[in-house]
Design a protein around this motif. Structure first.
Motif, PDB file in Angstrom:
ATOM      1  N   VAL A  26       1.881   0.218  26.511  1.00  0.00           N
ATOM      2  CA  VAL A  26       2.605  -0.243  25.363  1.00  0.00           C
ATOM      3  C   VAL A  26       2.942  -1.625  25.864  1.00  0.00           C
ATOM      4  N   PRO A  27       2.463  -2.678  25.302  1.00  0.00           N
ATOM      5  CA  PRO A  27       2.627  -3.942  25.918  1.00  0.00           C
ATOM      6  C   PRO A  27       4.092  -4.384  24.752  1.00  0.00           C
ATOM      7  N   THR A  28       5.075  -5.032  25.441  1.00  0.00           N
ATOM      8  CA  THR A  28       5.978  -5.472  24.656  1.00  0.00           C
ATOM      9  C   THR A  28       6.700  -6.572  25.457  1.00  0.00           C
ATOM     10  N   MET A  29       7.767  -7.230  24.732  1.00  0.00           N
ATOM     11  CA  MET A  29       8.519  -8.463  25.294  1.00  0.00           C
ATOM     12  C   MET A  29       9.736  -8.030  25.441  1.00  0.00           C
ATOM     13  N   GLY A  30      10.071  -6.553  25.411  1.00  0.00           N
ATOM     14  CA  GLY A  30      11.389  -6.165  25.706  1.00  0.00           C
ATOM     15  C   GLY A  30      12.422  -6.166  24.479  1.00  0.00           C
ATOM     16  N   LEU A  32      13.863  -3.538  23.608  1.00  0.00           N
ATOM     17  CA  LEU A  32      13.447  -2.578  23.257  1.00  0.00           C
ATOM     18  C   LEU A  32      14.187  -1.853  22.075  1.00  0.00           C
ATOM     19  N   HIS A  33      13.620  -1.556  20.913  1.00  0.00           N
ATOM     20  CA  HIS A  33      14.418  -0.986  19.699  1.00  0.00           C
ATOM     21  C   HIS A  33      13.594   0.199  19.123  1.00  0.00           C
ATOM     22  N   ALA A  34      13.707   0.997  18.127  1.00  0.00           N
ATOM     23  CA  ALA A  34      13.457   2.223  17.819  1.00  0.00           C
ATOM     24  C   ALA A  34      11.640   1.980  17.339  1.00  0.00           C
ATOM     25  N   GLY A  35      11.664   0.517  17.102  1.00  0.00           N
ATOM     26  CA  GLY A  35       9.940   0.371  16.730  1.00  0.00           C
ATOM     27  C   GLY A  35       9.170   0.395  17.921  1.00  0.00           C
ATOM     28  N   HIS A  36       9.821  -0.260  19.036  1.00  0.00           N
ATOM     29  CA  HIS A  36       8.879   0.015  20.436  1.00  0.00           C
ATOM     30  C   HIS A  36       8.752   1.434  20.825  1.00  0.00           C
ATOM     31  N   LEU A  37       9.895   2.161  20.592  1.00  0.00           N
ATOM     32  CA  LEU A  37      10.051   3.866  20.736  1.00  0.00           C
ATOM     33  C   LEU A  37       9.007   4.523  20.111  1.00  0.00           C
ATOM     34  N   SER A  38       8.711   4.150  18.895  1.00  0.00           N
ATOM     35  CA  SER A  38       7.563   4.847  18.174  1.00  0.00           C
ATOM     36  C   SER A  38       6.227   4.617  18.904  1.00  0.00           C
ATOM     37  N   LEU A  39       5.956   3.465  19.456  1.00  0.00           N
ATOM     38  CA  LEU A  39       4.795   3.305  20.127  1.00  0.00           C
ATOM     39  C   LEU A  39       4.688   4.200  21.250  1.00  0.00           C
ATOM     40  N   ILE A  40       5.995   4.014  21.963  1.00  0.00           N
ATOM     41  CA  ILE A  40       6.051   4.772  23.368  1.00  0.00           C
ATOM     42  C   ILE A  40       5.895   6.447  23.014  1.00  0.00           C
ATOM     43  N   PHE A 151      -1.402   0.506  22.435  1.00  0.00           N
ATOM     44  CA  PHE A 151      -0.527   0.775  21.140  1.00  0.00           C
ATOM     45  C   PHE A 151       0.166  -0.395  20.896  1.00  0.00           C
ATOM     46  N   PHE A 152      -0.305  -0.972  19.583  1.00  0.00           N
ATOM     47  CA  PHE A 152       0.540  -1.899  18.887  1.00  0.00           C
ATOM     48  C   PHE A 152       0.998  -1.492  17.785  1.00  0.00           C
ATOM     49  N   GLY A 153       1.985  -2.398  16.975  1.00  0.00           N
ATOM     50  CA  GLY A 153       2.677  -1.927  15.768  1.00  0.00           C
ATOM     51  C   GLY A 153       1.989  -2.936  14.671  1.00  0.00           C
ATOM     52  N   GLN A 154       2.264  -2.181  13.390  1.00  0.00           N
ATOM     53  CA  GLN A 154       1.787  -2.783  12.364  1.00  0.00           C
ATOM     54  C   GLN A 154       2.481  -4.061  11.912  1.00  0.00           C
ATOM     55  N   LYS A 155       3.759  -3.760  12.454  1.00  0.00           N
ATOM     56  CA  LYS A 155       4.653  -4.976  12.075  1.00  0.00           C
ATOM     57  C   LYS A 155       4.038  -6.470  12.610  1.00  0.00           C
ATOM     58  N   ASP A 156       3.209  -6.569  13.428  1.00  0.00           N
ATOM     59  CA  ASP A 156       2.588  -7.645  13.787  1.00  0.00           C
ATOM     60  C   ASP A 156       0.946  -7.285  13.535  1.00  0.00           C
ATOM     61  N   ALA A 157       0.735  -7.291  12.187  1.00  0.00           N
ATOM     62  CA  ALA A 157      -0.500  -6.654  11.820  1.00  0.00           C
ATOM     63  C   ALA A 157      -1.618  -7.952  11.967  1.00  0.00           C
ATOM     64  N   CYS A 179       0.265   1.571  15.073  1.00  0.00           N
ATOM     65  CA  CYS A 179       1.400   2.287  14.568  1.00  0.00           C
ATOM     66  C   CYS A 179       2.160   1.688  13.585  1.00  0.00           C
ATOM     67  N   PRO A 180       2.791   2.506  12.612  1.00  0.00           N
ATOM     68  CA  PRO A 180       3.307   2.084  11.298  1.00  0.00           C
ATOM     69  C   PRO A 180       4.714   1.353  11.706  1.00  0.00           C
ATOM     70  N   ILE A 181       5.229   0.775  10.707  1.00  0.00           N
ATOM     71  CA  ILE A 181       6.351  -0.341  10.936  1.00  0.00           C
ATOM     72  C   ILE A 181       7.689   0.708  10.982  1.00  0.00           C
ATOM     73  N   VAL A 182       8.561   0.509  11.968  1.00  0.00           N
ATOM     74  CA  VAL A 182       9.821   1.235  11.604  1.00  0.00           C
ATOM     75  C   VAL A 182      10.938   0.657  11.147  1.00  0.00           C
ATOM     76  N   ARG A 183      11.403   0.680  10.368  1.00  0.00           N
ATOM     77  CA  ARG A 183      12.420   0.376   9.408  1.00  0.00           C
ATOM     78  C   ARG A 183      13.976   0.684   9.332  1.00  0.00           C
ATOM     79  N   ALA A 189      12.616  -4.315   8.408  1.00  0.00           N
ATOM     80  CA  ALA A 189      11.666  -4.009   9.551  1.00  0.00           C
ATOM     81  C   ALA A 189      12.497  -4.139  10.927  1.00  0.00           C
ATOM     82  N   LEU A 190      12.590  -3.382  11.684  1.00  0.00           N
ATOM     83  CA  LEU A 190      13.103  -3.640  13.194  1.00  0.00           C
ATOM     84  C   LEU A 190      12.601  -4.868  13.816  1.00  0.00           C
ATOM     85  N   SER A 191      13.052  -5.578  14.425  1.00  0.00           N
ATOM     86  CA  SER A 191      12.627  -6.446  15.393  1.00  0.00           C
ATOM     87  C   SER A 191      13.636  -7.092  16.431  1.00  0.00           C
TER      88      SER A 191
HETATM   89  P1  AMP Z   1       7.360  -7.387  20.675  1.00  0.00           P
HETATM   90  O1  AMP Z   1       8.396  -6.866  21.856  1.00  0.00           O
HETATM   91  O2  AMP Z   1       8.293  -7.995  19.632  1.00  0.00           O
HETATM   92  O3  AMP Z   1       6.301  -8.055  21.430  1.00  0.00           O
HETATM   93  O4  AMP Z   1       6.775  -5.868  20.247  1.00  0.00           O
HETATM   94  C1  AMP Z   1       5.962  -5.005  21.189  1.00  0.00           C
HETATM   95  C2  AMP Z   1       5.123  -4.389  20.158  1.00  0.00           C
HETATM   96  O5  AMP Z   1       6.120  -3.467  19.274  1.00  0.00           O
HETATM   97  C3  AMP Z   1       4.200  -4.942  19.213  1.00  0.00           C
HETATM   98  O6  AMP Z   1       3.086  -3.988  19.044  1.00  0.00           O
HETATM   99  C4  AMP Z   1       4.861  -4.767  17.964  1.00  0.00           C
HETATM  100  O7  AMP Z   1       4.157  -4.785  16.719  1.00  0.00           O
HETATM  101  C5  AMP Z   1       5.558  -3.554  17.931  1.00  0.00           C
HETATM  102  N1  AMP Z   1       6.679  -3.537  17.004  1.00  0.00           N
HETATM  103  C6  AMP Z   1       7.768  -4.331  17.039  1.00  0.00           C
HETATM  104  N2  AMP Z   1       8.817  -4.024  15.913  1.00  0.00           N
HETATM  105  C7  AMP Z   1       8.159  -3.047  15.498  1.00  0.00           C
HETATM  106  C8  AMP Z   1       8.750  -2.066  14.400  1.00  0.00           C
HETATM  107  N3  AMP Z   1       9.649  -2.387  13.792  1.00  0.00           N
HETATM  108  N4  AMP Z   1       8.105  -1.225  14.114  1.00  0.00           N
HETATM  109  C9  AMP Z   1       6.848  -0.516  14.736  1.00  0.00           C
HETATM  110  N5  AMP Z   1       6.250  -1.586  15.807  1.00  0.00           N
HETATM  111  C10 AMP Z   1       6.961  -2.579  16.330  1.00  0.00           C
END
Ligand code: AMP
Length: 286
Positions: A26-30, A32-40, A151-157, A179-183, A189-191
């Motif tokens: 699960v690549p992230t930039m840290g 972390l919120h529930a959106g990232h958690l759904s990917l994890i 695993f990547f989020g649809q948030k960044d489609a 994975c779907p967008i968590v709101r 949308a969480l960001s």
């Molecule tokens: P970021 O840390 O912003 O680079 O995001 C890391 C990963 O988490 C990316 O694949 C994003 O698309 C995903 N992500 C970010 N926000 C959300 C969200 N609200 N719902 C689902 N996935 C998300």
């Protein structure tokens, strides 16, 4: 387990591969919120071992973007990952990723550059070089972690379409799971960038999901003309909103749509209080 070096990660991966474990990344930039958690959680469900990378990647930020002030919360991120049973949190420095003294420029560093057609639209239009930076770091992470699934989020489609294209074009043997967008309950949308918004800003930011939901409502009522759908969307905007784009494209190819249909994804980018926010919605099934 928090690891900072490529070598330490690779040693663990070697051991896991010997044991025949499947690996999820699960690549992230840290921050972390529930959106990232759904990917994890999805990664934990489907893989034996899970690696979460936490890396604010300098080469995907433009010179006037928020690289320096991007939220960095590694302690909290590591705790969260531990509580979710993540096996490795990989949090390298930029020097560890790109080499000591390496100038971060495509004069001197090998970049992965996705095709112009995919990057010359939507977020890529204003974020020149962004997807080169994303694909470069993602391919490096793929080579380091050698996951079976990522695993990547649809948030960044747009990002997911581009990564799928890279994986396909370069024969990278990794399954890309979207994975779907968590709101929030409000629809926002969480960001990680929502942290920059004031309470009023968060309310104004609801315009993105409101516009998308309204477009879908109008589409379900039978309106397929994109100009008409855009017109109704623009009515939601006030002087608090600085719209960057509202586009209708094919969900797999990013081809512009002439008319809205079930394969359309509607994407929006809008600044609120100077914070650049993005969101999107499929008009048909995901
Ligand atoms: P970021 O840390 O912003 O680079 O995001 C890391 C990963 O988490 C990316 O694949 C994003 O698309 C995903 N992500 C970010 N926000 C959300 C969200 N609200 N719902 C689902 N996935 C998300």
């Amino acid at each position: 387990m928090l690891l900072n070096t490529v070598e330490n990660v690779k040693n663990n991966i070697l051991e896991w591969k010997k044991q025949g474990y499947t690996i999820g990344l699960v690549p992230t930039m840290g921050a972390l919120h529930a959106g990232h958690l759904s990917l994890i959680k999805k990664a934990k469900e489907t893989c034996d071992k899970v690696v979460v990378s936490v890396f604010v990647n300098p080469i995907q930020f433009g010179p006037s973007e928020d690289y320096d002030k991007y939220p960095r919360t590694l302690d909290a991120d590591t705790k969260l990952c531990d509580s979710e049973g993540v096996d490795i949190v990989f949090a390298p420095s930029a020097e560890e990723m790109y080499g000591k003294g390496q100038r971060l420029s495509n004069d001197t560093l090998t970049y992965v550059c996705p095709p112009f057609f995919y990057v010359n639209k939507l977020c890529g239009k204003t974020r020149t070089g962004h997807f080169d930076g994303v694909c470069t770091v993602v391919l490096k992470l793929f080579n380091i972690v050698q996951p079976d699934k990522a695993f990547f989020g649809q948030k960044d489609a747009q990002q997911v379409v581009i990564i799928r294209k890279m994986v396909n074009d370069l024969n990278v043997p990794i399954e890309i799971i979207q994975c779907p967008i968590v709101r929030e309950d409000s629809g926002l949308a969480l960001s990680s960038r929502n942290k920059y918004l004031s309470d009023d800003g968060k309310k104004d930011a609801l315009v993105l999901s409101k516009i998308l939901n309204n477009v879908k409502l109008c589409y379900k009522k039978g309106i397929t003309d994109i100009s008409s759908l855009k017109e109704t969307a623009y009515a939601f905007l006030t002087d608090k909103h600085d719209l960057e784009y509202l586009e209708f494209v094919d969900k797999n190819t990013l081809d512009d749509k002439i008319k809205a249909d079930d394969s359309t994804i509607v994407l929006i980018a809008c600044r609120v209080e100077g914070v650049r926010l993005i969101d999107n919605l499929y008009l048909g099934e995901c």
